[in-house]
Design a protein around this motif. Structure first.
Motif, mmCIF file in Angstrom:
data_model
loop_
_atom_site.group_PDB
_atom_site.id
_atom_site.type_symbol
_atom_site.label_atom_id
_atom_site.label_comp_id
_atom_site.label_asym_id
_atom_site.label_seq_id
_atom_site.Cartn_x
_atom_site.Cartn_y
_atom_site.Cartn_z
ATOM 1 N N ARG A 148 86.769 126.571 90.579
ATOM 2 C CA ARG A 148 87.912 126.999 91.403
ATOM 3 C C ARG A 148 88.482 128.341 90.948
ATOM 4 N NH1 ARG A 148 89.220 121.510 90.259
ATOM 5 N NH2 ARG A 148 90.868 122.184 88.830
ATOM 6 N N SER A 149 87.859 128.960 89.950
ATOM 7 C CA SER A 149 88.386 130.195 89.385
ATOM 8 C C SER A 149 88.261 131.361 90.365
ATOM 9 C CB SER A 149 87.646 130.538 88.084
ATOM 10 O OG SER A 149 88.025 131.807 87.602
ATOM 11 N N LYS A 150 89.301 132.215 90.375
ATOM 12 C CA LYS A 150 89.254 133.428 91.190
ATOM 13 C C LYS A 150 88.422 134.515 90.525
ATOM 14 C CE LYS A 150 93.828 132.579 93.221
ATOM 15 N NZ LYS A 150 95.212 133.091 93.376
ATOM 16 N N ALA A 151 88.218 134.397 89.223
ATOM 17 C CA ALA A 151 87.426 135.389 88.492
ATOM 18 C C ALA A 151 85.955 134.980 88.493
ATOM 19 C CB ALA A 151 87.927 135.512 87.062
ATOM 20 N N PRO A 152 85.034 135.944 88.451
ATOM 21 C CA PRO A 152 83.607 135.608 88.368
ATOM 22 C C PRO A 152 83.287 134.891 87.064
ATOM 23 C CG PRO A 152 83.964 137.968 88.077
ATOM 24 C CD PRO A 152 85.266 137.394 88.504
ATOM 25 N N VAL A 153 82.361 133.930 87.138
ATOM 26 C CA VAL A 153 82.011 133.102 85.989
ATOM 27 C C VAL A 153 80.511 133.218 85.720
ATOM 28 C CG1 VAL A 153 81.953 130.763 85.049
ATOM 29 C CG2 VAL A 153 83.880 131.490 86.478
ATOM 30 N N ILE A 154 80.145 133.400 84.455
ATOM 31 C CA ILE A 154 78.753 133.398 84.037
ATOM 32 C C ILE A 154 78.532 132.211 83.102
ATOM 33 C CG2 ILE A 154 76.927 134.641 82.819
ATOM 34 C CD1 ILE A 154 78.243 137.243 83.593
ATOM 35 N N LEU A 155 77.562 131.387 83.417
ATOM 36 C CA LEU A 155 77.214 130.247 82.568
ATOM 37 C C LEU A 155 76.223 130.708 81.502
ATOM 38 C CD1 LEU A 155 77.190 127.239 81.848
ATOM 39 C CD2 LEU A 155 75.451 126.923 83.635
ATOM 40 N N VAL A 156 76.603 130.576 80.239
ATOM 41 C CA VAL A 156 75.782 131.040 79.128
ATOM 42 C C VAL A 156 75.214 129.838 78.387
ATOM 43 C CG1 VAL A 156 75.753 132.341 76.972
ATOM 44 C CG2 VAL A 156 77.178 133.119 78.885
ATOM 45 N N ALA A 157 73.887 129.731 78.340
ATOM 46 C CA ALA A 157 73.217 128.679 77.580
ATOM 47 C C ALA A 157 72.888 129.235 76.199
ATOM 48 C CB ALA A 157 71.954 128.233 78.294
ATOM 49 N N ASN A 158 73.673 128.869 75.211
ATOM 50 C CA ASN A 158 73.533 129.422 73.867
ATOM 51 C C ASN A 158 72.559 128.593 73.025
ATOM 52 O OD1 ASN A 158 74.046 131.178 71.726
ATOM 53 N ND2 ASN A 158 75.783 129.979 70.993
ATOM 54 N N LYS A 159 72.158 129.155 71.900
ATOM 55 C CA LYS A 159 71.270 128.535 70.917
ATOM 56 C C LYS A 159 69.841 128.358 71.453
ATOM 57 C CE LYS A 159 75.214 126.230 68.763
ATOM 58 N NZ LYS A 159 75.755 125.003 68.127
ATOM 59 N N VAL A 160 69.463 129.225 72.416
ATOM 60 C CA VAL A 160 68.075 129.258 72.887
ATOM 61 C C VAL A 160 67.356 130.286 72.018
ATOM 62 C CG1 VAL A 160 66.563 129.562 74.880
ATOM 63 C CG2 VAL A 160 68.884 128.683 75.205
ATOM 64 N N ASP A 161 66.945 129.853 70.844
ATOM 65 C CA ASP A 161 66.444 130.788 69.836
ATOM 66 C C ASP A 161 65.026 131.272 70.101
ATOM 67 O OD1 ASP A 161 68.854 130.429 68.596
ATOM 68 O OD2 ASP A 161 68.118 128.995 67.112
ATOM 69 N N ASN A 162 64.269 130.569 70.958
ATOM 70 C CA ASN A 162 62.910 131.007 71.264
ATOM 71 C C ASN A 162 62.530 130.519 72.651
ATOM 72 O OD1 ASN A 162 61.701 128.242 70.973
ATOM 73 N ND2 ASN A 162 62.405 128.549 68.847
ATOM 74 N N ALA A 163 61.386 131.017 73.140
ATOM 75 C CA ALA A 163 60.954 130.718 74.507
ATOM 76 C C ALA A 163 60.666 129.239 74.723
ATOM 77 C CB ALA A 163 59.722 131.555 74.850
ATOM 78 N N LYS A 164 60.349 128.500 73.645
ATOM 79 C CA LYS A 164 60.054 127.081 73.792
ATOM 80 C C LYS A 164 61.252 126.289 74.309
ATOM 81 C CE LYS A 164 56.632 127.067 70.043
ATOM 82 N NZ LYS A 164 56.282 126.507 68.708
ATOM 83 N N LEU A 165 62.457 126.831 74.063
ATOM 84 C CA LEU A 165 63.670 126.120 74.467
ATOM 85 C C LEU A 165 64.128 126.481 75.872
ATOM 86 C CD1 LEU A 165 65.671 126.453 71.115
ATOM 87 C CD2 LEU A 165 64.489 124.430 71.977
ATOM 88 N N ASP A 166 63.429 127.440 76.522
ATOM 89 C CA ASP A 166 63.859 127.864 77.853
ATOM 90 C C ASP A 166 63.861 126.710 78.851
ATOM 91 O OD1 ASP A 166 64.306 130.414 77.022
ATOM 92 O OD2 ASP A 166 62.416 131.239 77.786
#
Length: 479
Positions: A148-166
């Motif tokens: 419901r936010s009026k500001a743009p939101v970016i979802l960040v998936a953190n702790k993806v340290d290597n491609a295997k976790l994508d």
């Protein structure tokens, strides 16, 4: 006398000779466009999420230095703390927040409210999720608010340290915040692409230029070790909120308390004593100094405590200079007044005249945290400092004052020519920052003169005032 408000906005004052110039020679919009970035309020990027997902680590990665304190336990960050950042020449503020929890109680509830305030007022939001854990019920609660936010939101998936976790990132689509952005804040993986996206959605100007609105006003207690900061906080709260001991350096982490004084609630933050050489500190002392600096930057008024029973030291002056450079309103509290005799008072007056002459604008009060003497006097001086810090002078009134001041005392000649001050505007508050558009350089002494006259005419007790100069050459007339 003619008032500035009687003239249209496309009319500019030439105070040097009292004549007027219309828009064919000087354009107001062009002059205001010459404001440097440093004079403009910056857009705000809030970093939010549940506890221990790596928000502070990401903030450190964004600002390019280790300022937000990071530990392996949740709940280290409590308040909204703002840092200045730059990416691809675009400057913005990054706001680190404490962990958001929907069922929080007590202190954690206050932390959650601070995070919610950041969500409401920021110009863009990064919501951080731990990709190795996946979406939790808390992440889903945060997402429901942010959808419901009026500001743009970016979802960040953190702790993806290597491609295997994508592959673990895909399930975060169910949060309904769009495509998740895989990164590793610790190793820097994906953060450059994230920042490219961030500066693409941040506006040029902040939606809310007053970043400190909402909630109790924030007061930081600072000073060298063993000056009585914790004793003062305990006296104000009426409780043993901070540990007090004769050994210097007892306080390591900032301790914040809500205190009711003068019919309103204030948030006081007790900080670790700042030692002489912070850059040589290590371990707990190093992190304590970082947290103290962050507390100063996130405060609105800084109360600098000085031991009045001892001579003013070089370290006292360093701390005052640091507070002044951050642009915060300032109160100087001379503590331990119960230990001061008549001879010491006379000597202290001489030290103040000698050492504090450049910050005569700072509010001063004599107190005793031990006995409680005069601690209630902090309220009016803090109120005055805050009002000055928030003051905005209307452009018309400012330029009327400017014409009268410069007509009475013109700037000194430079290179055989008299520089003219064409126009003035207040670029921002907190602290009040004024920009003068001129045809030539103004000597530092004359800028200090104008600052002094600004204080005499408009107040500004307790707040620093900044006067910047922009030199504009006269353009050729259009044919």
């Amino acid at each position: 006398m003619t008032d500035m408000n009687d003239f249209a906005d496309d009319t500019l004052i030439l105070p040097g000779d009292g004549t007027w110039a219309d828009e064919s020679e000087w354009e107001l919009d062009d002059l205001e466009d010459d404001l440097d970035d440093e004079d403009r309020p910056l857009p705000v990027l809030a970093v939010v999420g549940r506890p221990n997902v790596g928000k502070s680590t990401l903030v450190n990665r964004i600002i390019g230095r280790r300022e937000a304190v990071v530990e392996d336990v949740p709940g280290v960050t409590r308040d909204r703390i703002s840092y200045e950042a730059e990416w691809n020449t675009k400057r913005f503020m990054v706001q680190d927040t404490g962990g958001w929890e929907p069922t929080a109680k007590g202190l954690q509830q206050s932390i959650t409210r601070q995070a919610e305030h950041a969500m409401r007022t920021a110009d863009a939001i990064l919501v951080v999720v731990d990709a190795t854990v996946g979406s939790t019920t808390t992440d889903e609660a945060v997402a429901r608010i942010l959808r419901r936010s009026k500001a743009p939101v970016i979802l960040v998936a953190n702790k993806v340290d290597n491609a295997k976790l994508d592959s673990d990132v895909a399930e975060l689509w169910n949060l309904g915040l769009g495509e998740p952005f895989p990164i590793s804040a610790t190793h820097g993986r994906g953060t450059a692409d994230l920042l490219d996206t961030v500066i693409g959605i941040l506006p040029e100007k902040p939606r809310d230029p007053n970043q400190f609105t909402g909630g109790p006003r924030r007061i930081a207690l600072v000073g060298k070790p063993n000056v009585g900061k914790s004793s003062l906080l305990n006296k104000l709260t009426g409780d043993e909120r901070s540990v007090v001991h004769d050994v210097a350096g007892t306080t390591v982490d900032p301790v914040d308390s809500l205190v009711e004084l003068g019919g309103k609630v204030w948030r006081f933050v007790d900080t670790a004593g700042l030692r002489k050489r912070v850059i040589t500190a290590s371990g707990a002392e190093y992190y304590a100094s970082l947290r103290t600096r962050s507390a100063i930057e996130s405060a609105e008024v800084v109360v600098v405590l000085i031991d009045s029973s001892q001579p003013i030291t070089e370290q006292d002056l360093r701390i005052i200079t640091m507070v002044e450079e951050t642009g915060r309103a300032m109160v100087i509290a001379f503590n331990k007044w119960d230990l001061v005799d008549e001879d010491r008072r006379l000597q202290l007056d001489k030290e103040i005249d000698r050492d504090l002459v450049r910050i005569q604008w700072a509010q001063r009060v004599n107190i005793s945290a031990h006995t409680g003497r005069a601690v209630q006097k902090l309220v009016p001086v803090m109120d005055t400092a805050l009002n000055s810090w928030d003051t905005r002078v209307p452009t018309g009134r400012l330029n009327t004052w400017l014409r009268e001041t410069i007509s009475a005392t013109p700037p000194p000649m430079r290179g055989g020519r008299l520089p003219r001050v064409l126009f003035a505007t207040q670029a921002t508050t907190r602290p009040p920052t004024f920009v003068l558009f001129t045809t030539g350089f103004l000597e530092a002494g004359y800028r200090r003169f104008l600052e002094r006259k600004l204080r005499e005419s408009f107040g500004f007790e307790g707040s620093p005032v900044r006067v910047n100069v922009r030199v504009r050459e006269k353009r050729a007339r259009k044919s």
